[in-house]
Design an enzyme around this catalytic site. Structure first.
Site, PDB file in Angstrom:
ATOM      1  N   ASN A   1      -2.008   0.417   6.814  1.00  0.00           N
ATOM      2  CA  ASN A   1      -1.510  -0.862   7.330  1.00  0.00           C
ATOM      3  C   ASN A   1      -0.675  -1.651   6.332  1.00  0.00           C
ATOM      4  O   ASN A   1      -0.581  -2.866   6.404  1.00  0.00           O
ATOM      5  CB  ASN A   1      -2.659  -1.688   7.919  1.00  0.00           C
ATOM      6  CG  ASN A   1      -3.710  -2.035   6.892  1.00  0.00           C
ATOM      7  OD1 ASN A   1      -3.618  -1.619   5.735  1.00  0.00           O
ATOM      8  ND2 ASN A   1      -4.697  -2.807   7.291  1.00  0.00           N
TER       9      ASN A   1
ATOM     10  N   TYR B   1     -12.621  -2.080  -3.428  1.00  0.00           N
ATOM     11  CA  TYR B   1     -13.140  -2.176  -2.062  1.00  0.00           C
ATOM     12  C   TYR B   1     -14.670  -2.065  -2.016  1.00  0.00           C
ATOM     13  O   TYR B   1     -15.222  -1.620  -0.997  1.00  0.00           O
ATOM     14  CB  TYR B   1     -12.503  -1.094  -1.193  1.00  0.00           C
ATOM     15  CG  TYR B   1     -11.098  -1.438  -0.721  1.00  0.00           C
ATOM     16  CD1 TYR B   1     -10.875  -2.546   0.097  1.00  0.00           C
ATOM     17  CD2 TYR B   1     -10.006  -0.653  -1.066  1.00  0.00           C
ATOM     18  CE1 TYR B   1      -9.600  -2.867   0.545  1.00  0.00           C
ATOM     19  CE2 TYR B   1      -8.713  -0.969  -0.618  1.00  0.00           C
ATOM     20  CZ  TYR B   1      -8.529  -2.077   0.181  1.00  0.00           C
ATOM     21  OH  TYR B   1      -7.262  -2.401   0.633  1.00  0.00           O
TER      22      TYR B   1
ATOM     23  N   LYS C   1       0.821  -1.216   0.000  1.00  0.00           N
ATOM     24  CA  LYS C   1       0.000   0.000   0.000  1.00  0.00           C
ATOM     25  C   LYS C   1       0.862   1.276   0.000  1.00  0.00           C
ATOM     26  O   LYS C   1       2.075   1.222   0.254  1.00  0.00           O
ATOM     27  CB  LYS C   1      -0.929  -0.027   1.220  1.00  0.00           C
ATOM     28  CG  LYS C   1      -1.981  -1.154   1.162  1.00  0.00           C
ATOM     29  CD  LYS C   1      -2.951  -1.045   2.339  1.00  0.00           C
ATOM     30  CE  LYS C   1      -4.028  -2.108   2.279  1.00  0.00           C
ATOM     31  NZ  LYS C   1      -5.026  -1.963   3.383  1.00  0.00           N
TER      32      LYS C   1
ATOM     33  N   GLU D   1      -9.829 -10.579  -7.309  1.00  0.00           N
ATOM     34  CA  GLU D   1      -8.835  -9.506  -7.178  1.00  0.00           C
ATOM     35  C   GLU D   1      -7.696  -9.671  -8.181  1.00  0.00           C
ATOM     36  O   GLU D   1      -7.211  -8.687  -8.742  1.00  0.00           O
ATOM     37  CB  GLU D   1      -8.315  -9.485  -5.734  1.00  0.00           C
ATOM     38  CG  GLU D   1      -9.409  -9.063  -4.753  1.00  0.00           C
ATOM     39  CD  GLU D   1      -9.011  -9.212  -3.290  1.00  0.00           C
ATOM     40  OE1 GLU D   1      -7.882  -9.685  -3.006  1.00  0.00           O
ATOM     41  OE2 GLU D   1      -9.832  -8.849  -2.426  1.00  0.00           O
TER      42      GLU D   1
ATOM     43  N   HIS E   1      -2.150  -5.438   1.612  1.00  0.00           N
ATOM     44  CA  HIS E   1      -3.453  -6.096   1.434  1.00  0.00           C
ATOM     45  C   HIS E   1      -3.213  -7.541   1.048  1.00  0.00           C
ATOM     46  O   HIS E   1      -2.230  -7.843   0.359  1.00  0.00           O
ATOM     47  CB  HIS E   1      -4.244  -5.420   0.301  1.00  0.00           C
ATOM     48  CG  HIS E   1      -5.420  -6.243  -0.144  1.00  0.00           C
ATOM     49  ND1 HIS E   1      -6.635  -6.209   0.504  1.00  0.00           N
ATOM     50  CD2 HIS E   1      -5.543  -7.181  -1.134  1.00  0.00           C
ATOM     51  CE1 HIS E   1      -7.457  -7.076  -0.079  1.00  0.00           C
ATOM     52  NE2 HIS E   1      -6.818  -7.676  -1.078  1.00  0.00           N
TER      53      HIS E   1
HETATM   54  P1  IDP Z   1      -8.080  -6.537   5.548  1.00  0.00           P
HETATM   55  O1  IDP Z   1      -7.277  -5.559   4.702  1.00  0.00           O
HETATM   56  O2  IDP Z   1      -7.285  -7.038   6.739  1.00  0.00           O
HETATM   57  O3  IDP Z   1      -8.700  -7.654   4.738  1.00  0.00           O
HETATM   58  P2  IDP Z   1     -10.703  -5.207   5.692  1.00  0.00           P
HETATM   59  O4  IDP Z   1     -11.651  -5.334   6.833  1.00  0.00           O
HETATM   60  O5  IDP Z   1     -11.065  -5.866   4.381  1.00  0.00           O
HETATM   61  O6  IDP Z   1      -9.266  -5.689   6.215  1.00  0.00           O
HETATM   62  O7  IDP Z   1     -10.508  -3.648   5.444  1.00  0.00           O
HETATM   63  C1  IDP Z   1      -9.889  -3.161   4.274  1.00  0.00           C
HETATM   64  C2  IDP Z   1      -8.952  -2.039   4.647  1.00  0.00           C
HETATM   65  O8  IDP Z   1      -9.715  -0.925   5.105  1.00  0.00           O
HETATM   66  C3  IDP Z   1      -7.996  -2.352   5.806  1.00  0.00           C
HETATM   67  O9  IDP Z   1      -6.842  -3.055   5.387  1.00  0.00           O
HETATM   68  C4  IDP Z   1      -7.679  -0.964   6.309  1.00  0.00           C
HETATM   69  O10 IDP Z   1      -6.700  -0.318   5.477  1.00  0.00           O
HETATM   70  C5  IDP Z   1      -9.015  -0.238   6.131  1.00  0.00           C
HETATM   71  N1  IDP Z   1      -9.858  -0.303   7.334  1.00  0.00           N
HETATM   72  C6  IDP Z   1     -10.587  -1.356   7.793  1.00  0.00           C
HETATM   73  N2  IDP Z   1     -11.276  -1.035   8.903  1.00  0.00           N
HETATM   74  C7  IDP Z   1     -11.006   0.264   9.153  1.00  0.00           C
HETATM   75  C8  IDP Z   1     -11.437   1.185  10.166  1.00  0.00           C
HETATM   76  O11 IDP Z   1     -12.230   0.859  11.059  1.00  0.00           O
HETATM   77  N3  IDP Z   1     -10.909   2.437  10.092  1.00  0.00           N
HETATM   78  C9  IDP Z   1     -10.047   2.830   9.119  1.00  0.00           C
HETATM   79  N4  IDP Z   1      -9.636   1.993   8.132  1.00  0.00           N
HETATM   80  C10 IDP Z   1     -10.097   0.727   8.151  1.00  0.00           C
END
Ligand code: IDP
Length: 142
Positions: free
Chosen positions: A114, A51, A11, A128, A117
Site C-alpha cells: 500500500n 512493526y 514502501k 518511529e 506508511h
Molecule cells: P497503517 O499502515 O494504515 O497504519 P496498520 O494496521 O498499522 O495500517 O498495518 C500496517 C501495515 O500492515 C499496513 O500498512 C499494510 O501494509 C499491512 N497490513 C495491515 N493489515 C493487513 C492485512 O490484513 N493483510 C495484509 N497486510 C496487512
C-alpha cells in the site's frame, strides 16, 4: 495550530515503480515539509522491531518479507497538524477503501502493498522518528 512532525515511509512497491517523486510531490503540495530523508534497505530485525505491535497477527511475516524486499525511503514530515493531515493524505490502509485522490487510492496495489506508511499518533511519531533518525539528521526548515 500545532506544528508537528510525523514519520513516513515510501514502501518497496512504490520505490520499485519509480513513484518516489510523485509521492514526495503529494507531501509538498499538502504543505508538509520534508525535514529529514534517506533511502534504506531494512533487514528482518529492523522491520520486525518497527512493526512490533503487529507481531503474532496472521499478516506479520508477509509484512516483514514485503518491507525487506527492496529499498524504502524514510522521511520526517513537518507541518500544521502533520500527523492527522498526513494520515488523511495517505488514505485508508486498504486502497479499495481509501478516498479518491489519496496516495493509497492512486498508487497502492493491495492491502499489503500500500505504498506508504504514516504514524498514527504523537506517541508513534516520536518512537518511529527516533527508530530511524538521530536528532542531528533532522534539519529544521523556515
Ligand atoms: P497503517 O499502515 O494504515 O497504519 P496498520 O494496521 O498499522 O495500517 O498495518 C500496517 C501495515 O500492515 C499496513 O500498512 C499494510 O501494509 C499491512 N497490513 C495491515 N493489515 C493487513 C492485512 O490484513 N493483510 C495484509 N497486510 C496487512
Amino acid at each position: 495550530m500545532t506544528i508537528e512532525r510525523t514519520f513516513s515511509i515510501v514502501k518497496p512497491d512504490a520505490v520499485k515503480r519509480n513513484l518516489i517523486g510523485a509521492i514526495y510531490q503529494r507531501f509538498e503540495n499538502a504543505g508538509l515539509k520534508i525535514v529529514a530523508a534517506k533511502m534504506v534497505r531494512l533487514n528482518a530485525e529492523k522491520a520486525q522491531g518497527f512493526y512490533a505491535e503487529h507481531e503474532g497477527k496472521p499478516f506479520f511475516d508477509d509484512l516483514v518479507a514485503f518491507m525487506t524486499s527492496g529499498p524504502v525511503l524514510v522521511q520526517v514530515l513537518e507541518g500544521e497538524d502533520a500527523i492527522v493531515r498526513y494520515r488523511e493524505l495517505m488514505g485508508k490502509t486498504n486502497p479499495d477503501e481509501a478516498a479518491c485522490g489519496t496516495i493509497r487510492s492512486d498508487f497502492a496495489l493491495s492491502l499489503r502493498h500500500n505504498s506508504v506508511h504514516g504514524s498514527d499518533s504523537p506517541e508513534s511519531a516520536a518512537r518511529e522518528i527516533a527508530y530511524f533518525f538521530a536528532e542531528d539528521e533532522i534539519c529544521p526548515r523556515d
